[in-house]
Design an enzyme around this catalytic site. Structure first.
Site, mmCIF file in Angstrom:
data_model
loop_
_atom_site.group_PDB
_atom_site.id
_atom_site.type_symbol
_atom_site.label_atom_id
_atom_site.label_comp_id
_atom_site.label_asym_id
_atom_site.label_seq_id
_atom_site.Cartn_x
_atom_site.Cartn_y
_atom_site.Cartn_z
ATOM 1 N N SER A 1 104.350 32.591 48.939
ATOM 2 C CA SER A 1 103.380 31.550 49.266
ATOM 3 C C SER A 1 103.251 30.578 48.086
ATOM 4 C CB SER A 1 102.045 32.200 49.646
ATOM 5 O OG SER A 1 101.196 31.266 50.284
ATOM 6 N N ASP B 1 103.022 33.850 60.949
ATOM 7 C CA ASP B 1 102.275 33.495 59.728
ATOM 8 C C ASP B 1 101.242 32.424 60.074
ATOM 9 O OD1 ASP B 1 101.550 32.258 57.245
ATOM 10 O OD2 ASP B 1 103.396 33.023 56.349
ATOM 11 N N HIS C 1 101.539 36.655 57.129
ATOM 12 C CA HIS C 1 101.584 36.185 55.735
ATOM 13 C C HIS C 1 101.260 37.297 54.738
ATOM 14 C CE1 HIS C 1 101.913 32.648 53.176
ATOM 15 N NE2 HIS C 1 100.812 32.955 52.522
#
Lengths: 279, 279
Positions: B149, B225, B258
Site C-alpha cells: 500500500s 481490495d 487489502h
C-alpha cells in the site's frame, strides 16, 4: 444454532473467518476463528482444533500462528476458540494474567463465583463442535487437536478423555501436569476446589496414570522457554507415556522460547502430522 | 553507530529481532525489525526490504506477514522499518490515519511543521542501510525492496530512484500514482507543498514517465481490495510500464482484500522472486 459472521478474509485460497454466537455453556457471547481451506463443492474436510494459551483470544494464533499455508496444502479446517468466557457479567481476577478471563484452563468450574460461566470444557468438548458440524464443511469423524501452553494442556486432556473422537493429539509447550506446577495449582484449586482428586481429569499426566490412552502424542518444546522448568515439565509427560506404552514424540527444540515465533516455526509440521493421521 | 536490541526470538532456525537506534535523519528514536535466517558463519546474505502501509509500525508485517519460512528457505534477510518518526516531539495530525505519524509516505518533507522529522526517504535510502550493513550479515550489493500500500508506493519509488542499488522491486497493493489519488494528494501536498512538480519523484508512474527504469516489476493486487478503485489504480502503473518497456507482472488476485491475509498469502512468492534475482 445462530452464528454471526464478524469478519471473513480470503487467505491462501480459502477463508479465514471470525464468528460469534451465544453460548449456552458459558452463558456469554463467544468468538471463535475458523479457517476453511480451498476445497471442492460438497467436500467434508478434517478438523484441527487449536487451543490457545494464557491471555490469548482466538486472534493470537489467527494472526501469528502461520497455519493457513499448511492447512490449504493438506485440506484441513482449523478452529481456534477463545480461552475463557468474556463480558462484564463474567467474574474475573483483575491483575492476574493466569486466572479468570483469558485463563479458563479448559475446565468446567465447580467453585463459586466461577461455576456459572467458566465452562470451557463443555464448551470445547460439546457445544462448539456441534456448531462447527452444523455450519462448516467439517467431517467430525476426522478431528485432531493441538494447542499451546495452557492450550496444550487443554489439547492433551481433551484428547485423552475423548480418544474416540480425536484421532490425533499434539501440543506446543504444554502444561503437562497442572496439579504439580504453580499455574495449574492456582487455577485448578480455585476453579475446582481443594480436593485434588477432582483435578485429575484435568491433568494429562494424571489421566494417563489413571488409564487414559491415545496411540501417540507429538509435543514440541523450546529449550529457551522461560516457563520450561517451573511450569511445563515435559519430562513428567515423557515418563507417564513410557510407563503407559504411549508413543510420545517430545522434541526439545534448541533455542526456542514460549512465543508465537516458536509456534509458527513448527506449525506446518503439526498440521502435516495431523493431516497424515486424519486421512 | 549505536543500536539497542529490543527483542530477539528464534524463528525458523534464524533470529527475528527488533532493534532501536537514534536516527539522525528523523531526529527521533526509531524501531525496526530484522529477520536473519540460519546461515553459515561469515556468510553475507541478500537483503529484502519490506516497507509497511498506513497506520503500521515494523510490527505488523513481523507478526502477520509470514515471511520467515520463505526467508529461511532462500537465505534472505528481511528488514522492516517503521513508517514515520515517532515520539512526543514529532508533530502529528491527530485523528487522521492517513497523515502524520504512521503515514510518513517515504518522503523528505519540505513544508513546516513536517520538514524537521519527516525524513523517511533519507532514512530508508541512506541511514538505515548503513546501519544494516554495519551490524548484520548483509550483502548490500544484493538488495531487493517490496512493500504494501503506502509501503508499496515506497518500494516502487525508492526502487525506481535507486535502480543501481535494488536489483529487484515488487509490491503488494501499492499506491502507484499518489499524485492522482486522495491519499497521495493529501500527503504530498502537505509534506511537499503545492508545487506538483516536486511530487513527481515520489510518484512511481511519474518517475517512469520521467525516465526512471527498472528491468521488471512484480505486483500483486486483490480484486476485493476496498481501496482498489479510488487509491491504488494498478492500471496506471501497467500503462506507464507498457509505454516505458518495463516488464511489469501485475497479478489481479481474485477475491483478496487489502489485509495481511492477502499479503501473507503471496509473501512466499515475493520472497522467492526476489531471491531468484538476488542470487
Amino acid at each position: 444454532m445462530t452464528m454471526e459472521t464478524v469478519s471473513e478474509n480470503k487467505a491462501f485460497g480459502g477463508t479465514q473467518g471470525v464468528y460469534s454466537h451465544a453460548s449456552e455453556e458459558t452463558g456469554t457471547g463467544m468468538n471463535f476463528a475458523v479457517y476453511v481451506p480451498p476445497h471442492a463443492d460438497g467436500a467434508k474436510l478434517p478438523v484441527l482444533w487449536f487451543l490457545s494459551g494464557l491471555t490469548c483470544t482466538h486472534a493470537n494464533v489467527m494472526e501469528k500462528g502461520e497455519y493457513r499455508a499448511a492447512c490449504a496444502e493438506h485440506g484441513v479446517i482449523l478452529v481456534a476458540p477463545d480461552t475463557s468466557p468474556r463480558g462484564d457479567d463474567v467474574p474475573d481476577a483483575e491483575d492476574e494474567y493466569d486466572f479468570g478471563k483469558g485463563a479458563g484452563f479448559y475446565v468446567d468450574a465447580t467453585e463459586e463465583p466461577w461455576a456459572k460461566h467458566y465452562r470451557m470444557r463443555s464448551y470445547i468438548e460439546r457445544e462448539l463442535p456441534e456448531l462447527i458440524a452444523a455450519r462448516f464443511p467439517a467431517d467430525m469423524d476426522r478431528q485432531g487437536i493441538t494447542g499451546h501452553s495452557m492450550g496444550g494442556h487443554g489439547a492433551l486432556t481433551i484428547g485423552l478423555r475423548n480418544a474416540d473422537r480425536f484421532r490425533s493429539v499434539s501440543a506446543f509447550a504444554p502444561i503437562v501436569a497442572p496439579s504439580q506446577v504453580p499455574w495449574g495449582e492456582k487455577a485448578l484449586g480455585r476453579y475446582l476446589g481443594d480436593d485434588r482428586q477432582a483435578w485429575r481429569e484435568y491433568d494429562a499426566v494424571a489421566l494417563i496414570e489413571d488409564g487414559a490412552r491415545v496411540p501417540e502424542l507429538l509435543v514440541d518444546q523450546g529449550t529457551a522457554d522461560q516457563f520450561l522448568e517451573e511450569q511445563l515439565k515435559p519430562e513428567l509427560l515423557a515418563a507417564a507415556c513410557k510407563d503407559a506404552g504411549i508413543e510420545a514424540t517430545i522434541r526439545m527444540q534448541e533455542g526456542y522460547d514460549h512465543s508465537y515465533y516458536f509456534i509458527s516455526t513448527f506449525m506446518a509440521d503439526h498440521v502435516a502430522w495431523h493431516a497424515a493421521r486424519l486421512g
